[in-house]
Design a protein around this motif. Structure first.
Motif, PDB file in Angstrom:
ATOM      1  N   PHE A 192      22.757  79.371  61.613  1.00 32.64           N
ATOM      2  CA  PHE A 192      22.175  78.212  62.292  1.00 32.64           C
ATOM      3  C   PHE A 192      21.376  77.349  61.315  1.00 32.64           C
ATOM      4  CE2 PHE A 192      22.800  80.821  66.085  1.00 32.64           C
ATOM      5  CZ  PHE A 192      23.257  79.874  66.997  1.00 32.64           C
ATOM      6  N   THR A 193      21.539  76.048  61.432  1.00 29.60           N
ATOM      7  CA  THR A 193      20.680  75.077  60.754  1.00 29.60           C
ATOM      8  C   THR A 193      20.212  74.069  61.783  1.00 29.60           C
ATOM      9  OG1 THR A 193      21.895  75.303  58.671  1.00 29.60           O
ATOM     10  CG2 THR A 193      20.493  73.366  58.927  1.00 29.60           C
ATOM     11  N   THR A 194      18.916  73.941  61.923  1.00 29.98           N
ATOM     12  CA  THR A 194      18.355  73.032  62.916  1.00 29.98           C
ATOM     13  C   THR A 194      17.445  72.029  62.236  1.00 29.98           C
ATOM     14  OG1 THR A 194      18.386  74.777  64.587  1.00 29.98           O
ATOM     15  CG2 THR A 194      17.021  72.855  65.038  1.00 29.98           C
ATOM     16  N   ASP A 195      17.654  70.747  62.540  1.00 27.18           N
ATOM     17  CA  ASP A 195      16.791  69.684  62.044  1.00 27.18           C
ATOM     18  C   ASP A 195      16.208  68.935  63.225  1.00 27.18           C
ATOM     19  OD1 ASP A 195      16.859  69.306  58.981  1.00 27.18           O
ATOM     20  OD2 ASP A 195      18.965  69.673  59.475  1.00 27.18           O
ATOM     21  N   LEU A 196      14.886  68.834  63.248  1.00 28.03           N
ATOM     22  CA  LEU A 196      14.178  68.117  64.310  1.00 28.03           C
ATOM     23  C   LEU A 196      13.319  67.046  63.664  1.00 28.03           C
ATOM     24  CD1 LEU A 196      13.444  68.031  67.377  1.00 28.03           C
ATOM     25  CD2 LEU A 196      11.512  69.524  66.808  1.00 28.03           C
ATOM     26  N   ASN A 197      13.409  65.816  64.165  1.00 26.39           N
ATOM     27  CA  ASN A 197      12.647  64.719  63.594  1.00 26.39           C
ATOM     28  C   ASN A 197      12.022  63.887  64.704  1.00 26.39           C
ATOM     29  OD1 ASN A 197      11.829  62.978  61.312  1.00 26.39           O
ATOM     30  ND2 ASN A 197      13.181  61.471  62.277  1.00 26.39           N
ATOM     31  N   VAL A 198      10.716  63.670  64.595  1.00 28.14           N
ATOM     32  CA  VAL A 198       9.983  62.795  65.503  1.00 28.14           C
ATOM     33  C   VAL A 198       9.678  61.501  64.742  1.00 28.14           C
ATOM     34  CG1 VAL A 198       7.931  62.506  66.917  1.00 28.14           C
ATOM     35  CG2 VAL A 198       8.963  64.774  66.668  1.00 28.14           C
TER      36      VAL A 198
ATOM     37  N   GLY B  82      10.722  58.218  69.258  1.00 25.12           N
ATOM     38  CA  GLY B  82      11.556  59.204  69.927  1.00 25.12           C
ATOM     39  C   GLY B  82      11.725  60.462  69.109  1.00 25.12           C
ATOM     40  N   ILE B  83      12.729  61.225  69.482  1.00 24.50           N
ATOM     41  CA  ILE B  83      13.013  62.514  68.861  1.00 24.50           C
ATOM     42  C   ILE B  83      14.499  62.589  68.550  1.00 24.50           C
ATOM     43  CG2 ILE B  83      12.972  65.021  69.148  1.00 24.50           C
ATOM     44  CD1 ILE B  83      10.723  64.666  71.171  1.00 24.50           C
ATOM     45  N   GLU B  84      14.807  63.075  67.376  1.00 26.65           N
ATOM     46  CA  GLU B  84      16.181  63.370  66.992  1.00 26.65           C
ATOM     47  C   GLU B  84      16.300  64.852  66.694  1.00 26.65           C
ATOM     48  OE1 GLU B  84      17.346  59.207  64.722  1.00 26.65           O
ATOM     49  OE2 GLU B  84      16.505  60.876  63.586  1.00 26.65           O
ATOM     50  N   ALA B  85      17.363  65.459  67.170  1.00 32.59           N
ATOM     51  CA  ALA B  85      17.588  66.885  66.919  1.00 32.59           C
ATOM     52  C   ALA B  85      19.058  67.093  66.596  1.00 32.59           C
ATOM     53  CB  ALA B  85      17.194  67.718  68.134  1.00 32.59           C
ATOM     54  N   GLU B  86      19.320  67.895  65.589  1.00 33.02           N
ATOM     55  CA  GLU B  86      20.706  68.224  65.229  1.00 33.02           C
ATOM     56  C   GLU B  86      20.801  69.713  64.933  1.00 33.02           C
ATOM     57  OE1 GLU B  86      23.744  65.549  63.254  1.00 33.02           O
ATOM     58  OE2 GLU B  86      23.045  66.754  61.546  1.00 33.02           O
ATOM     59  N   LEU B  87      21.819  70.337  65.503  1.00 35.70           N
ATOM     60  CA  LEU B  87      22.042  71.774  65.352  1.00 35.70           C
ATOM     61  C   LEU B  87      23.439  72.004  64.790  1.00 35.70           C
ATOM     62  CD1 LEU B  87      21.269  74.769  65.875  1.00 35.70           C
ATOM     63  CD2 LEU B  87      22.239  74.492  68.172  1.00 35.70           C
ATOM     64  N   LYS B  88      23.509  72.782  63.715  1.00 34.06           N
ATOM     65  CA  LYS B  88      24.792  73.147  63.113  1.00 34.06           C
ATOM     66  C   LYS B  88      24.954  74.662  63.177  1.00 34.06           C
ATOM     67  CE  LYS B  88      24.714  69.303  59.799  1.00 34.06           C
ATOM     68  NZ  LYS B  88      24.781  68.922  58.365  1.00 34.06           N
ATOM     69  N   TYR B  89      26.175  75.082  63.516  1.00 33.30           N
ATOM     70  CA  TYR B  89      26.460  76.516  63.569  1.00 33.30           C
ATOM     71  C   TYR B  89      27.805  76.773  62.901  1.00 33.30           C
ATOM     72  CZ  TYR B  89      27.253  81.231  65.299  1.00 33.30           C
ATOM     73  OH  TYR B  89      27.493  82.573  65.381  1.00 33.30           O
TER      74      TYR B  89
ATOM     75  N   PHE C  42      31.237  81.263  63.100  1.00 31.99           N
ATOM     76  CA  PHE C  42      32.607  81.680  63.345  1.00 31.99           C
ATOM     77  C   PHE C  42      33.398  81.664  62.042  1.00 31.99           C
ATOM     78  CE2 PHE C  42      31.295  79.838  67.474  1.00 31.99           C
ATOM     79  CZ  PHE C  42      31.450  80.983  68.260  1.00 31.99           C
ATOM     80  N   LYS C  43      34.538  82.307  62.073  1.00 33.27           N
ATOM     81  CA  LYS C  43      35.327  82.455  60.856  1.00 33.27           C
ATOM     82  C   LYS C  43      35.809  81.112  60.311  1.00 33.27           C
ATOM     83  CE  LYS C  43      36.911  87.010  62.382  1.00 33.27           C
ATOM     84  NZ  LYS C  43      38.062  87.808  62.826  1.00 33.27           N
ATOM     85  N   SER C  44      36.306  80.280  61.185  1.00 33.83           N
ATOM     86  CA  SER C  44      36.852  79.000  60.739  1.00 33.83           C
ATOM     87  C   SER C  44      36.431  77.851  61.647  1.00 33.83           C
ATOM     88  CB  SER C  44      38.386  79.062  60.695  1.00 33.83           C
ATOM     89  OG  SER C  44      38.829  79.981  59.736  1.00 33.83           O
ATOM     90  N   LEU C  45      35.419  78.080  62.412  1.00 30.71           N
ATOM     91  CA  LEU C  45      34.965  77.079  63.365  1.00 30.71           C
ATOM     92  C   LEU C  45      33.550  76.632  63.031  1.00 30.71           C
ATOM     93  CD1 LEU C  45      35.223  75.506  66.077  1.00 30.71           C
ATOM     94  CD2 LEU C  45      34.327  77.562  67.198  1.00 30.71           C
ATOM     95  N   ASN C  46      33.346  75.324  62.965  1.00 31.92           N
ATOM     96  CA  ASN C  46      32.028  74.757  62.730  1.00 31.92           C
ATOM     97  C   ASN C  46      31.654  73.847  63.884  1.00 31.92           C
ATOM     98  OD1 ASN C  46      31.054  75.285  59.682  1.00 31.92           O
ATOM     99  ND2 ASN C  46      33.287  75.180  59.789  1.00 31.92           N
ATOM    100  N   LEU C  47      30.451  74.041  64.408  1.00 31.58           N
ATOM    101  CA  LEU C  47      29.974  73.273  65.542  1.00 31.58           C
ATOM    102  C   LEU C  47      28.744  72.468  65.139  1.00 31.58           C
ATOM    103  CD1 LEU C  47      30.195  76.046  68.297  1.00 31.58           C
ATOM    104  CD2 LEU C  47      31.913  74.315  67.750  1.00 31.58           C
ATOM    105  N   ILE C  48      28.704  71.204  65.576  1.00 27.96           N
ATOM    106  CA  ILE C  48      27.573  70.327  65.297  1.00 27.96           C
ATOM    107  C   ILE C  48      27.212  69.597  66.582  1.00 27.96           C
ATOM    108  CG2 ILE C  48      26.682  68.425  63.906  1.00 27.96           C
ATOM    109  CD1 ILE C  48      28.871  69.011  61.882  1.00 27.96           C
ATOM    110  N   GLY C  49      25.956  69.654  66.943  1.00 29.40           N
ATOM    111  CA  GLY C  49      25.490  68.929  68.119  1.00 29.40           C
ATOM    112  C   GLY C  49      24.255  68.123  67.791  1.00 29.40           C
ATOM    113  N   GLY C  50      24.178  66.920  68.311  1.00 25.44           N
ATOM    114  CA  GLY C  50      23.034  66.060  68.032  1.00 25.44           C
ATOM    115  C   GLY C  50      22.562  65.328  69.275  1.00 25.44           C
ATOM    116  N   TYR C  51      21.264  65.038  69.319  1.00 22.99           N
ATOM    117  CA  TYR C  51      20.673  64.354  70.473  1.00 22.99           C
ATOM    118  C   TYR C  51      19.548  63.443  70.004  1.00 22.99           C
ATOM    119  CZ  TYR C  51      17.713  63.612  74.593  1.00 22.99           C
ATOM    120  OH  TYR C  51      16.949  63.043  75.583  1.00 22.99           O
ATOM    121  N   GLN C  52      19.453  62.263  70.617  1.00 20.94           N
ATOM    122  CA  GLN C  52      18.323  61.367  70.364  1.00 20.94           C
ATOM    123  C   GLN C  52      17.717  60.911  71.679  1.00 20.94           C
ATOM    124  OE1 GLN C  52      17.815  57.811  67.405  1.00 20.94           O
ATOM    125  NE2 GLN C  52      18.524  56.916  69.323  1.00 20.94           N
ATOM    126  N   LEU C  53      16.395  61.037  71.768  1.00 21.63           N
ATOM    127  CA  LEU C  53      15.610  60.474  72.864  1.00 21.63           C
ATOM    128  C   LEU C  53      14.879  59.265  72.305  1.00 21.63           C
ATOM    129  CD1 LEU C  53      14.310  60.610  75.725  1.00 21.63           C
ATOM    130  CD2 LEU C  53      12.537  62.073  74.702  1.00 21.63           C
TER     131      LEU C  53
END
Length: 701
Positions: free
Chosen positions: A489-495, A531-538, A541-552
């Motif tokens: 997991f890599t998580t970045d949170l920015n206000v 606002g707030i920005e958040a991004e999560l990378k995972y 998995f063996k060959s799967l990469n997931l990235i999710g991001g949100y901004q308020l």
């Protein structure tokens, strides 16, 4: 949410189950695509090479692998999928998309190619769709004020397009062709070679399309058929271990098919940069840059052959700059730069040709007072021939709390005077459906002219507001972030908070009878975005990469908030037809800003098939286009809101015989079209032209 939820969850679930099923059957293998790479480096944030994970600033890095897998062909397409970045058409749909970062409009986002600025904001935005990405190594996005290094145009952030550098002694490259909806054809050829001290590369791109129409009630198209060409050549030479030379040239040409009217666009630039490593601790960079942006538009009446509009635009920028990088120990680096800007603008829509020059100098000290603390302190001074001198300081810091957790923060300020476009522009776009943009000094005369020609359906502002003085603006931006790395997991949170005084923003002045709008400029006396920005990378998995991001995001005019709290603002309730005093929670905020934005990306590699697949989802909550009830703010009683919507993009690619790749996919897979609330009652104007299918063949050699 204006989309079919059943379709959304069906496609999402199907894709997830498919990739997990394939992943369970394949051999143990680590995917190299989008895996967190500790060697990922960026140069834009500090003008020096820095490891991405160590920066004290909010930075987004888009690698070449992501560009190739998604199948996108233009810069605006890939930026739209990133956290905290919104593509906006400030000059109506079809007027060219600009970029909004942290709620800050595109006017304050500087776009660079290999570290030097591009110009050409002839109709409001710097149209990012004119930048092909076939030869790009990576794209770097620095969020928040960057005026301390790049000047006043970088109040909201910087986007740097970094082209690929040749590395192979043999000639290598690729040839590709993509076909998509609306008879869209994109072909490009690139090749490069590195031979001892000498290297070169060449990139050629052609794009053509039949365009599309968002308004069925008239005979014109929203985006007319066009074709464009991009040629980019680069040379690399290292005569010695201490000296290296880089030279590049780029030419872009675009022609719209709107006969007998004409609309052409040209963009040319040339750069030469010399790096001199005077000693192991001293580096000098000498840079000479020239760019020229030209448009030629002529609108002709089909019935009378009368010239309705002639618009020539010719902007030139010449800039020499010298930089010094001096190391003091292993972790301390001093950067000093000085330069000159000489800029001229010849334009039919201006009464006179304009020119100005400026001298600037900047200094930055990147140091580590403690082993876990990195501090960057910098500032820039600009002396402009037309406006007051300006000082733009900035302070950034990052502290490593533990091996897994780091905190970072920055504060920076800047200053920006209204440019000539915001003051004197008198523009109607013949190729983009007939929208108009007026500078503050000419908007009253422009509106009156359109009214005399019976081109105005209704006014969105009171005539007493037209022609009011446009003032200079200043800002202070704050960013505070937390970075967590734990296993996969890599998580970045920015206000963030950006506080503006006299912010210059676009607004709709009137609706035209052809379904398009008239745009102008306005000062927001005291405005802020936060606002707030958040991004999560995972990547567990063996060959799967997931990235999710949100901004308020909250974006408000502070003076309007005060007026509401004092009970001075009223609105008409459309349900009861009564005039009511507006409450604070009924003030929505600034135009064209969504409260919530979300993105999700899944990249999957299928080794058994020598293939890859990806799914990308973008969601944007509702946003308002303009005040419609006469109280000068956007509130819950206005009827100019675009409903929230989601776009789903998918692509699949398979490689054959090592050098051949076939790719297919769909952008806007759910076929969202939407509806523009500013359309008149007897017509419909869409937000999006619908699903766009594509297939691409790529040959590597």
């Amino acid at each position: 949410m204006s989309l079919n939820k059943n379709k959304f969850f069906f496609f999402f679930s199907f894709f997830t189950l498919l990739i997990l099923n394939i992943q369970a059957q394949e051999e143990e293998q680590k995917d190299s695509i989008l895996t967190q790479d500790l060697n990922e480096v960026v140069v834009t944030a500090t003008r020096t090479v820095r490891q991405l994970s160590s920066l004290p600033l909010p930075v987004t890095l888009i690698p070449q692998s992501q560009l190739e897998q998604t199948g996108v062909t233009r810069l605006n397409e890939i930026l739209a999928e990133q956290t905290g970045i919104i593509m906006t058409a400030d000059a109506t749909v079809g007027g060219g998309e600009g970029v909004q970062i942290q709620g800050i409009a595109s006017d304050y986002v500087l776009v660079l190619i290999d570290g030097v600025p591009v110009v050409g904001r002839s109709s409001g935005n710097l149209d990012l769709s004119r930048f092909a990405i076939g030869n790009i190594k990576q794209i770097e996005v620095v969020k928040g004020p960057s005026s301390s290094l790049f000047g006043s145009e970088a109040l909201g952030g910087v986007i740097n397009i970094i082209t690929e550098k040749p590395s192979s002694e043999k000639i290598s490259g690729q040839l590709s062709h993509q076909i998509s909806t609306f008879n869209n054809h994109n072909s490009n050829l690139s090749f490069n070679q590195r031979k001892k001290k000498f290297g070169y590369s060449l990139f050629v791109d052609r794009l053509s399309t039949d365009g599309f129409d968002l308004t069925s009630s008239d005979n014109s198209q929203t985006v007319n058929a066009f074709s464009n060409y991009t040629v980019n050549g680069r040379l690399f030479f290292e005569p010695s271990k201490k000296i290296s030379v880089f030279a590049s040239g780029r030419y872009f040409y675009q022609d719209f098919d709107i006969a007998p009217s004409t609309s052409t666009e040209q963009d040319a630039n040339a750069l030469i940069r010399i790096d001199h490593n005077a000693s192991p601790k001293t580096n000098l960079q000498y840079e000479l840059y020239y760019t020229n942006y030209i448009t030629d538009e002529e609108a002709i009446d089909l019935n009378t052959d009368t010239i309705l509009l002639a618009n020539d635009f010719n902007q030139k920028l010449f800039r020499p700059e010298v930089r010094l990088n001096q190391k003091f120990g292993a972790h301390n680096l001093l950067t000093i730069g000085v330069g000159l800007n000489f800029e001229t603008l010849e334009r039919t829509l201006f009464a006179d040709n304009v020119s100005f020059e400026s001298q600037y100098g900047y200094i930055q000290y990147d140091f580590k007072p403690l082993s876990k603390l990195n501090v960057i302190l910098g500032g820039r001074f600009d002396n402009h021939s037309e406006y007051n001198s300006q000082l733009s300081p900035k302070l950034s810091a990052r502290y490593q709390l533990s091996p897994d957790v780091a905190i970072k923060g920055s504060v920076g300020s800047g200053f920006k005077a209204p440019d000539f476009r915001q003051l004197y522009l008198d523009f109607t776009n013949a190729s983009g459906g007939g929208y108009s943009v007026f500078g503050k000094e000419v908007e009253l005369a422009g509106i009156q002219r359109l009214q005399e020609n019976n081109e105005i359906a209704n006014l969105a502002v009171d005539t007493s507001e037209l022609g009011e003085r446009l003032n200079a603006e200043s800002s202070v931006g704050y960013n505070f972030g937390l970075q967590l790395k734990k296993g996969s997991f890599t998580t970045d949170l920015n206000v963030f908070r950006n506080a503006f005084k006299n912010l210059i923003d676009t607004r709709i002045l009137a609706a035209k009878t052809n379904g398009q709008n008239v745009f102008g400029y306005i000062n927001r006396e005291s405005v802020y975005t936060q606002g707030i920005e958040a991004e999560l990378k995972y990547n567990g998995f063996k060959s799967l990469n997931l990235i999710g991001g949100y901004q308020l995001l909250f974006a408000y005019d502070k003076n309007k908030q005060d007026e509401i709290e004092n009970g001075e603002v009223f609105a008409r309730d459309p349900a009861t037809l009564e005039t009511v005093r507006l409450e604070s929670n009924q003030y929505f905020g600034l135009e064209n800003r969504s409260r919530h934005t979300f993105n999700f990306k899944a990249f999957y590699k299928i080794p058994a098939w020598n293939a890859n697949a990806n799914l990308r989802v973008i969601y944007r909550s509702k946003f308002g286009l303009t005040d419609r009830n006469g109280n000068t703010i956007l509130d819950d009683f206005d009827n100019s809101f675009v409903k929230g919507y989601a776009l789903m993009n998918f692509s699949f690619g398979k490689t054959f015989f090592k050098h051949y790749q076939l790719q297919f996919g769909a952008n806007n897979l759910l076929n969202f079209k939407g509806s523009n609330p500013l359309a008149s009652q007897d017509s419909e104007v869409l937000i999006n032209p619908g699903i766009q299918l594509f297939t691409r063949l790529n040959i590597q050699f």
